[in-house]
Motif scaffolding. Sequence first.
Motif, PDB file in Angstrom:
ATOM      1  N   HIS A 160      11.656  -6.782   6.275  1.00 20.57           N
ATOM      2  CA  HIS A 160      10.650  -6.642   7.477  1.00 20.57           C
ATOM      3  C   HIS A 160       9.314  -7.322   6.850  1.00 20.57           C
ATOM      4  O   HIS A 160       8.912  -7.399   5.663  1.00 20.57           O
ATOM      5  CB  HIS A 160      10.258  -4.913   7.247  1.00 20.57           C
ATOM      6  N   PRO A 161       8.470  -7.657   7.814  1.00 21.02           N
ATOM      7  CA  PRO A 161       7.355  -8.403   7.587  1.00 21.02           C
ATOM      8  C   PRO A 161       6.190  -7.714   6.740  1.00 21.02           C
ATOM      9  O   PRO A 161       5.882  -8.194   5.786  1.00 21.02           O
ATOM     10  CB  PRO A 161       6.342  -8.596   8.931  1.00 21.02           C
ATOM     11  N   THR A 162       6.269  -6.440   6.957  1.00 23.60           N
ATOM     12  CA  THR A 162       5.257  -5.481   6.223  1.00 23.60           C
ATOM     13  C   THR A 162       5.900  -5.354   4.609  1.00 23.60           C
ATOM     14  O   THR A 162       5.042  -5.487   3.599  1.00 23.60           O
ATOM     15  CB  THR A 162       5.111  -4.204   6.344  1.00 23.60           C
ATOM     16  N   GLN A 163       7.023  -5.433   4.400  1.00 25.34           N
ATOM     17  CA  GLN A 163       7.666  -5.203   2.855  1.00 25.34           C
ATOM     18  C   GLN A 163       7.339  -6.645   2.572  1.00 25.34           C
ATOM     19  O   GLN A 163       7.098  -6.966   1.256  1.00 25.34           O
ATOM     20  CB  GLN A 163       9.043  -5.128   3.110  1.00 25.34           C
ATOM     21  N   GLN A 164       7.404  -7.938   3.129  1.00 25.95           N
ATOM     22  CA  GLN A 164       7.341  -9.000   2.722  1.00 25.95           C
ATOM     23  C   GLN A 164       5.970  -9.185   2.104  1.00 25.95           C
ATOM     24  O   GLN A 164       5.451  -9.856   1.194  1.00 25.95           O
ATOM     25  CB  GLN A 164       7.653 -10.063   3.675  1.00 25.95           C
ATOM     26  N   ALA A 165       4.981  -8.796   3.034  1.00 24.38           N
ATOM     27  CA  ALA A 165       3.565  -8.689   2.666  1.00 24.38           C
ATOM     28  C   ALA A 165       3.316  -8.016   1.500  1.00 24.38           C
ATOM     29  O   ALA A 165       2.397  -8.474   0.537  1.00 24.38           O
ATOM     30  CB  ALA A 165       2.568  -8.148   3.801  1.00 24.38           C
ATOM     31  N   CYS A 166       3.964  -6.680   1.247  1.00 28.38           N
ATOM     32  CA  CYS A 166       3.902  -5.828  -0.069  1.00 28.38           C
ATOM     33  C   CYS A 166       4.381  -6.921  -1.259  1.00 28.38           C
ATOM     34  O   CYS A 166       3.958  -6.505  -2.284  1.00 28.38           O
ATOM     35  CB  CYS A 166       4.610  -4.861   0.032  1.00 28.38           C
ATOM     36  N   ALA A 168      -1.788 -12.517   0.424  1.00 33.19           N
ATOM     37  CA  ALA A 168      -0.992 -11.281   0.818  1.00 33.19           C
ATOM     38  C   ALA A 168      -1.743 -10.743   1.861  1.00 33.19           C
ATOM     39  O   ALA A 168      -0.983 -10.083   2.628  1.00 33.19           O
ATOM     40  CB  ALA A 168      -1.045 -10.240  -0.414  1.00 33.19           C
ATOM     41  N   ALA A 169      -3.105 -10.637   1.868  1.00 31.58           N
ATOM     42  CA  ALA A 169      -3.946  -9.936   3.012  1.00 31.58           C
ATOM     43  C   ALA A 169      -3.639 -10.856   4.332  1.00 31.58           C
ATOM     44  O   ALA A 169      -3.412  -9.967   5.423  1.00 31.58           O
ATOM     45  CB  ALA A 169      -5.257  -9.878   2.381  1.00 31.58           C
ATOM     46  N   ASP A 170      -3.448 -12.076   4.179  1.00 32.60           N
ATOM     47  CA  ASP A 170      -3.108 -12.633   5.391  1.00 32.60           C
ATOM     48  C   ASP A 170      -1.818 -12.451   5.865  1.00 32.60           C
ATOM     49  O   ASP A 170      -1.661 -12.080   7.256  1.00 32.60           O
ATOM     50  CB  ASP A 170      -3.105 -14.004   5.128  1.00 32.60           C
ATOM     51  N   ALA A 171      -0.839 -11.959   5.045  1.00 35.89           N
ATOM     52  CA  ALA A 171       0.430 -11.552   5.363  1.00 35.89           C
ATOM     53  C   ALA A 171       0.447 -10.230   6.232  1.00 35.89           C
ATOM     54  O   ALA A 171       1.094 -10.025   7.086  1.00 35.89           O
ATOM     55  CB  ALA A 171       1.567 -11.615   4.067  1.00 35.89           C
ATOM     56  N   TYR A 172      -0.300  -9.284   5.672  1.00 37.73           N
ATOM     57  CA  TYR A 172      -0.401  -7.978   6.168  1.00 37.73           C
ATOM     58  C   TYR A 172      -0.992  -8.110   7.603  1.00 37.73           C
ATOM     59  O   TYR A 172      -0.570  -7.523   8.524  1.00 37.73           O
ATOM     60  CB  TYR A 172      -1.240  -6.985   5.349  1.00 37.73           C
ATOM     61  N   ARG A 173      -2.000  -9.070   7.957  1.00 33.56           N
ATOM     62  CA  ARG A 173      -2.443  -9.151   9.297  1.00 33.56           C
ATOM     63  C   ARG A 173      -1.517  -9.671  10.069  1.00 33.56           C
ATOM     64  O   ARG A 173      -1.643  -9.064  11.132  1.00 33.56           O
ATOM     65  CB  ARG A 173      -3.993  -9.982   8.954  1.00 33.56           C
ATOM     66  N   GLU A 192       2.114  -6.670  14.498  1.00 29.78           N
ATOM     67  CA  GLU A 192       2.889  -6.432  15.767  1.00 29.78           C
ATOM     68  C   GLU A 192       3.870  -5.844  15.289  1.00 29.78           C
ATOM     69  O   GLU A 192       4.778  -4.885  15.952  1.00 29.78           O
ATOM     70  CB  GLU A 192       3.298  -7.720  16.356  1.00 29.78           C
ATOM     71  N   SER A 193       4.567  -5.881  13.960  1.00 25.88           N
ATOM     72  CA  SER A 193       5.847  -5.288  13.682  1.00 25.88           C
ATOM     73  C   SER A 193       5.604  -3.834  13.040  1.00 25.88           C
ATOM     74  O   SER A 193       6.361  -3.150  12.467  1.00 25.88           O
ATOM     75  CB  SER A 193       6.566  -5.998  12.536  1.00 25.88           C
ATOM     76  N   VAL A 194       4.090  -3.381  12.980  1.00 31.35           N
ATOM     77  CA  VAL A 194       3.860  -1.989  12.442  1.00 31.35           C
ATOM     78  C   VAL A 194       3.348  -0.974  13.628  1.00 31.35           C
ATOM     79  O   VAL A 194       2.487  -1.284  14.190  1.00 31.35           O
ATOM     80  CB  VAL A 194       2.871  -2.088  11.392  1.00 31.35           C
ATOM     81  N   ASP A 195       4.032   0.435  13.601  1.00 29.75           N
ATOM     82  CA  ASP A 195       3.674   1.255  14.423  1.00 29.75           C
ATOM     83  C   ASP A 195       2.424   1.994  14.017  1.00 29.75           C
ATOM     84  O   ASP A 195       1.396   2.352  14.462  1.00 29.75           O
ATOM     85  CB  ASP A 195       4.925   2.009  15.123  1.00 29.75           C
ATOM     86  N   PHE A 244      -5.669  -2.457   8.065  1.00 22.81           N
ATOM     87  CA  PHE A 244      -5.632  -1.170   7.068  1.00 22.81           C
ATOM     88  C   PHE A 244      -4.838  -1.642   6.165  1.00 22.81           C
ATOM     89  O   PHE A 244      -5.255  -1.429   4.919  1.00 22.81           O
ATOM     90  CB  PHE A 244      -4.918  -0.160   8.121  1.00 22.81           C
ATOM     91  N   LEU A 245      -3.743  -2.406   6.071  1.00 20.48           N
ATOM     92  CA  LEU A 245      -2.940  -2.753   4.948  1.00 20.48           C
ATOM     93  C   LEU A 245      -3.423  -3.928   4.379  1.00 20.48           C
ATOM     94  O   LEU A 245      -3.276  -3.810   2.976  1.00 20.48           O
ATOM     95  CB  LEU A 245      -1.341  -3.050   5.513  1.00 20.48           C
ATOM     96  N   ALA A 246      -3.987  -4.682   4.661  1.00 23.91           N
ATOM     97  CA  ALA A 246      -4.630  -6.056   4.144  1.00 23.91           C
ATOM     98  C   ALA A 246      -5.779  -5.545   3.265  1.00 23.91           C
ATOM     99  O   ALA A 246      -6.003  -6.348   2.228  1.00 23.91           O
ATOM    100  CB  ALA A 246      -5.162  -6.945   5.090  1.00 23.91           C
ATOM    101  N   HIS A 247      -6.319  -4.386   3.454  1.00 34.82           N
ATOM    102  CA  HIS A 247      -7.394  -3.979   2.556  1.00 34.82           C
ATOM    103  C   HIS A 247      -6.850  -3.812   1.155  1.00 34.82           C
ATOM    104  O   HIS A 247      -7.542  -3.950   0.019  1.00 34.82           O
ATOM    105  CB  HIS A 247      -7.947  -2.486   2.960  1.00 34.82           C
ATOM    106  N   ARG A 248      -5.516  -3.436   1.011  1.00 40.22           N
ATOM    107  CA  ARG A 248      -4.820  -3.281  -0.320  1.00 40.22           C
ATOM    108  C   ARG A 248      -5.135  -4.480  -1.237  1.00 40.22           C
ATOM    109  O   ARG A 248      -5.512  -4.506  -2.079  1.00 40.22           O
ATOM    110  CB  ARG A 248      -3.362  -2.849  -0.419  1.00 40.22           C
ATOM    111  N   ALA A 249      -4.708  -5.554  -0.567  1.00 35.49           N
ATOM    112  CA  ALA A 249      -5.101  -6.923  -1.376  1.00 35.49           C
ATOM    113  C   ALA A 249      -6.211  -7.342  -1.362  1.00 35.49           C
ATOM    114  O   ALA A 249      -6.597  -7.611  -2.609  1.00 35.49           O
ATOM    115  CB  ALA A 249      -4.000  -8.004  -0.419  1.00 35.49           C
TER     116      ALA A 249
END
Length: 255
Positions: free
Chosen positions: A97-103, A127-132, A136-139, A187-192
Motif C-alpha cells: 500500500h502506498p502509505t505503508q511504502q511511505a512509512c 519519505a515526506a514526498d512519498a506520504y504526499r 489519493e490512496s488514504v481515506d 497530515f502523514l508527511a508531518h511525521r517525516a
Amino acid sequence: MSIHEENYHENAVAAIADRRYEAAGNALARAGWTTLAEPRPGQDPFDADEKGWVGDGVTHLLTSAICYRVAGRPDRAASRGTEAGAVATDLKTALSHPTQQACLSELVADARLVGGSDDAAEAYEDAADAYREATESVDDPHDWSTTPLFVAAATPLQQVARSTANGEIAVSWEDLHGSDPSAPGRFLAHRATFKRQRFPTLLDAVVTEGYLAAPRGTTEYNNASYQCPRCGSTDVNWVAENVLCLRCSTPSERK
C-alpha cells in the motif's frame, strides 16, 4: 510477541536499566531477527499485511543501533543501521500500500540517522514526498497512523525523546502528525518532517549524555511500595517484566 522476542526484549530492557547499553543492543538485535522471521505466530514476514506487524522487527534493529551509539560503539551502530535500512527497503516488496511504502521510507531515514549516515535529512524529505503522493490512496489517515507499522516507526524517537525529559512523554502522537487529517498527505508527511527537524538533536543529546531511558510501559506516580535507589523517586514504570524508576530507568526497590 513470540516467547523468544519477549525474552530478548525483556533482557534488553534490563540491560538498559543497568546502563549496559552494548548488551542491550545485542539483545535487541536478537529480538529484531526473531520478529522478522515470524512477526506473529504463523505469519510469513513477506506476506501483505495491513497491520504491518513486521515493522516491530525493524524497530528493534533501530533501537539496537541507538544503544550501540550510547555505548560508544558507532561501528556496530552503523552496521545495525545499514541492516535496518536494507530490511525496510526489502519489505516494500511485501507491504505494497502506498502509505505503508511511505512509512517504510520513513524507517529507512531513521536507519540512516541512527547508523550515523550523512544523508538522513534527504531520506526524510523523500519519505515526506512519498506520504504526499499517497494522498489519493488514504481515506482516513488515523486508520493508518495507529497501525502497528506506524506505531513501530514512532517508538525509537519517543524512547530517545523521553530520555531527555525526565522520563515523561516528550513526543506525542499529536506532535508527530499534522493538524488537518482531511489532508491525509500533509497530515502523514508531518511525521517525516518532524523527525528531520527533531530526531538528530535528541539523538545527539542521549549519545552525549551516555544515557538512554527504557521504553515507557505502564506507569504510576507516587507508588507507596517502590522507591528508586538512585534518585529517590517513587514514580514507577512497569515495562517488559521490569519494575523501573520512571525518572531514571533504574530498577526500583520495594520499600
